[in-house]
Design a protein around this motif. Structure first.
Motif, PDB file in Angstrom:
ATOM      1  N   GLU A   4      11.515  -6.023   9.602  1.00 48.55           N
ATOM      2  CA  GLU A   4      12.033  -5.073   8.621  1.00 48.55           C
ATOM      3  C   GLU A   4      12.111  -5.624   7.209  1.00 48.55           C
ATOM      4  O   GLU A   4      12.170  -6.807   6.980  1.00 48.55           O
TER       5      GLU A   4
ATOM      6  N   SER B 126      14.263  -4.897   3.566  1.00 51.71           N
ATOM      7  CA  SER B 126      15.417  -4.149   3.122  1.00 51.71           C
ATOM      8  C   SER B 126      15.920  -4.698   1.808  1.00 51.71           C
ATOM      9  O   SER B 126      15.559  -5.794   1.397  1.00 51.71           O
TER      10      SER B 126
ATOM     11  N   LYS C  17      18.989  -0.026   1.529  1.00 51.95           N
ATOM     12  CA  LYS C  17      17.815   0.608   2.116  1.00 51.95           C
ATOM     13  C   LYS C  17      17.268  -0.363   3.143  1.00 51.95           C
ATOM     14  O   LYS C  17      17.039  -1.520   2.853  1.00 51.95           O
TER      15      LYS C  17
ATOM     16  N   THR D 232      14.442  -0.866   6.428  1.00 49.59           N
ATOM     17  CA  THR D 232      13.320  -0.314   7.204  1.00 49.59           C
ATOM     18  C   THR D 232      13.205  -1.099   8.474  1.00 49.59           C
ATOM     19  O   THR D 232      13.320  -2.317   8.446  1.00 49.59           O
TER      20      THR D 232
ATOM     21  N   GLN E  98      11.191  -1.459  12.523  1.00 51.96           N
ATOM     22  CA  GLN E  98      10.166  -0.994  13.445  1.00 51.96           C
ATOM     23  C   GLN E  98      10.617  -1.295  14.853  1.00 51.96           C
ATOM     24  O   GLN E  98      11.113  -2.377  15.128  1.00 51.96           O
TER      25      GLN E  98
ATOM     26  N   ARG F 111       9.557   4.220  13.973  1.00 45.63           N
ATOM     27  CA  ARG F 111       9.742   3.504  12.723  1.00 45.63           C
ATOM     28  C   ARG F 111      10.868   4.207  11.998  1.00 45.63           C
ATOM     29  O   ARG F 111      10.908   5.427  11.951  1.00 45.63           O
ATOM     30  N   GLU F 112      11.797   3.477  11.452  1.00 44.95           N
ATOM     31  CA  GLU F 112      12.938   4.136  10.824  1.00 44.95           C
ATOM     32  C   GLU F 112      13.208   3.571   9.440  1.00 44.95           C
ATOM     33  O   GLU F 112      13.133   2.365   9.236  1.00 44.95           O
ATOM     34  N   THR F 113      13.547   4.452   8.505  1.00 42.99           N
ATOM     35  CA  THR F 113      13.952   4.017   7.172  1.00 42.99           C
ATOM     36  C   THR F 113      15.308   4.629   6.897  1.00 42.99           C
ATOM     37  O   THR F 113      15.479   5.839   7.007  1.00 42.99           O
TER      38      THR F 113
ATOM     39  N   ARG G  99      18.487   5.006   4.161  1.00 43.62           N
ATOM     40  CA  ARG G  99      19.018   4.719   2.817  1.00 43.62           C
ATOM     41  C   ARG G  99      20.455   5.164   2.870  1.00 43.62           C
ATOM     42  O   ARG G  99      20.739   6.298   3.255  1.00 43.62           O
TER      43      ARG G  99
ATOM     44  N   ARG H  60      18.429   9.242   6.953  1.00 46.69           N
ATOM     45  CA  ARG H  60      17.636   8.563   7.944  1.00 46.69           C
ATOM     46  C   ARG H  60      16.284   9.247   8.095  1.00 46.69           C
ATOM     47  O   ARG H  60      16.227  10.459   8.239  1.00 46.69           O
TER      48      ARG H  60
END
Lengths: 236, 374
Positions: B61, B63, B86, B88, B90, B97-99, B101, B125
């Protein structure tokens, strides 16, 4: 979306339409709509047509090479003109954007996500418009372009029931989808739908397809078409 | 003047910290490594307020985050912080996959021997598929959602060290309520962690631990989400659910590869429990005793656990029954290396048992690195 529904109905394939707020993100290519058959997912008209052809259903088998080329040319015209005009009107015309598009696009999400996602999408569409040179066009120019496109389509259709003799093809499905959407979507002004209504054979064409394929049909499910908007009827 | 005749004058000589410091670290988390660049203002307004900016680039990730921390003057354990971040990530075991904020504020305060944390968090999300071959259940969860939650955590820790403790116990209870302060995700989540250690003869330590948790979705509230077509289940996005398995929890199974799955993608579950019994001994024949050899321990372990989704209509008896059937368990032995007071590396030989269809196992040699182990 209606293009696909029409196309699949014309192939006599049972379909079920599902509306999801996150449909755009579910699609493997990011574009709508997409179909989910068994455990395969296919998006966009071209690949879907290929997929359906591979399974043994095709609408354009009866055409010769010249006609197929012509069909492709008209499909490109519709995609370039009508689709882009629709996008322009939805995202680049400030009045429409503010009053219709933003609320509709952001409706499934809570605040502040609805505003953020709307603006993100708007920025993306405007960037695309700039890339293809439409950013500089005014609304009048866009409506002119739509008019010319409808003119070409109307001339090709003439008095025939479908674009190529008596059998519907992918082109019919595509044209129907776009024209129907233009005629039935409520916007601030009716100028766009007026342009289409000027051509009576096109409106008759839409009504004919709607009556033939969209009324009194049982919806069984082996294919699921995923779309982001609800279904409307031409006859209000 | 009022000094005692046999008193001492004590003078502390201190050097003040620099106003701004930069740092460059490498970090090891649960089976991943990353490079971290940081900037810190250790004492911004003169009362130990700390502002930190961090940028982290890792194997899984990327971030960045900005945080403001303020302790109560005189009582450092009572503090308050605000974070903006923020992140990110995997997750190949779910093809996801996630992001994220988000912004969060938290209060920490001690009460008697326990430490409490109250936190509000708002996260935007975004989930996506990691590969075109992701299963449809995972594909359905792609998109954006907003989570706004309040959480409370309580920690009682009497161990002498957090990595390979020799004595003491740990109890952590955490609850999170999402949905009542905005956002479109509603649930109540409870989880706990318990560990007890006892020193035995000949420098060996016996340790027992138990983890568990449950996630309860809360029905659709009126207003904007009432007319959405998503089912309640979809409100519990992949990352909210619990996962089990891997070298840091039930050993002998692949990373997070226990429980409900669809076409090879693990979806996580709404309730779980996991337990472990360990015996740590010094290395046989004690090589390097007194120095490097003390960082290593051999260990013998027995792990068990279960992860599943519950039917909320049934009563608690049915829930307990569901958690008690299909238990996965494993036993084995291995070597543990302690890295400072932060992390631990393990190399184990495992025998997984009670494997259900759909689980992925890693029998034989398994390597693990992390900070939190079962």
């Amino acid at each position: 979306t209606l293009c696909f529904q029409a196309f699949l109905q014309m192939c006599n394939l049972p379909i079920r339409v599902v509306c999801r707020a996150n449909a755009e993100y579910m699609s493997p290519s990011g574009k709508l709509p997409f179909i989910h058959v068994g455990n395969q997912v296919v998006s966009e008209l071209g690949p879907i047509v290929q997929f359906v052809k591979a399974k043994g259903h095709s609408l354009s088998d009866g055409l010769d090479e010249v006609q197929k080329a012509e069909m492709k040319a008209y499909m490109e015209l519709v995609n370039n003109m009508l689709l882009t005009a629709e996008l322009y009107l939805q995202w680049c015309d400030d009045v429409t954007v503010e009053e219709i598009t933003h609320p509709r696009y952001g409706s499934p999400y809570p605040w502040p996500l609805n505003r953020i996602l709307s603006y993100q999408k708007q920025w993306e569409v405007r960037r695309k418009m700039k890339a293809i040179g439409w950013a500089g066009k005014t609304l009048e120019q866009v409506l002119e372009d739509v008019d010319q496109c409808c003119n070409a389509l109307s001339q090709r259709l003439g008095t025939q029931p479908y674009f190529f003799n008596k059998q519907p093809t992918e082109l019919d499905a595509l044209v129907f989808g776009h024209l129907f959407t233009i005629l039935t979507t409520q916007l601030i002004t009716d100028e766009l739908s007026e342009k289409v209504k000027n051509y009576s054979n096109l409106t008759a064409f839409c009504r004919r397809i709607e009556q033939q394929y969209f009324e009194g049909h049982d919806k069984d499910s082996s294919t699921t078409v995923v779309a982001r908007s609800a279904k409307r009827s031409l006859l209000r | 003047d009022d000094a005692l005749s046999n008193g001492l004058d004590v003078t502390f000589e201190v050097t003040e910290l620099r106003r701004l410091t930069g740092s460059y670290n490498t970090m090891v988390g649960n089976n991943e490594g990353s490079m971290v660049l940081g900037l810190k203002f250790p004492n911004l307004f003169g009362r130990a307020e700390k502002v930190t900016f961090q940028f982290s680039y890792g194997t899984k990730e990327t971030s960045y985050g900005l945080s403001f921390f303020k302790p109560q003057p005189g009582k450092f354990e009572r503090n308050f912080s605000v974070n903006l971040y923020k992140v990110t990530g995997q997750f190949p075991w779910s093809s996801l996959r996630e992001t994220d904020r988000g912004i969060s504020t938290e209060f920490n305060f001690p009460i008697w021997k326990t430490n409490h944390t109250l936190k509000w968090e708002g996260v935007w999300r975004e989930l996506g598929c990691l590969a075109r071959t992701a299963s449809f259940s995972v594909r359905e969860e792609s998109g954006h959602s907003l989570k706004s939650s309040l959480s409370h955590a309580m920690v009682i820790d009497s161990r002498n060290s957090s990595i390979l403790p020799r004595r003491g116990a740990l109890l952590k209870i955490n609850q999170e309520l999402a949905g009542y302060t905005g956002g479109d995700v509603s649930f109540l989540k409870e989880d706990f962690e318990f560990q007890v250690n006892k020193q035995l003869l000949w420098d060996s330590v016996f340790s027992a631990s138990l983890w568990g948790g449950i996630l309860v979705p809360i029905g659709d509230k009126p207003s904007s989400i009432a007319d959405r077509q998503r089912s309640i289940k979809l409100n519990l996005t992949a990352f909210t659910r619990f996962y089990l398995g891997g070298p840091t929890s039930v050993r002998g199974f692949s990373m997070y590869s226990i429980g409900p799955q669809s076409e090879g993608d693990y979806l996580g579950g709404e309730a779980y429990w996991a337990g472990g019994l360990h015996l740590y001994t010094p290395l046989p024949f004690r090589p390097g005793q007194g120095g490097f050899g003390d960082l290593f321990r051999t260990h013998f372990f027995l792990n068990a656990g279960n992860l599943c989704n519950l039917n909320y209509g049934d009563g608690p008896r049915a829930h307990l029954q569901k958690l008690a059937e299909c238990i996965r368990w494993s036993y084995g032995t291995g070597i543990v290396l302690r890295l400072g007071n932060i992390a631990r590396l393990e190399l184990n030989y495992c025998f997984p048992l009670g494997v259900q269809s759909g689980d992925r196992i890693c029998d034989g040699v398994q390597f693990g690195a992390g900070i939190r182990f079962l």
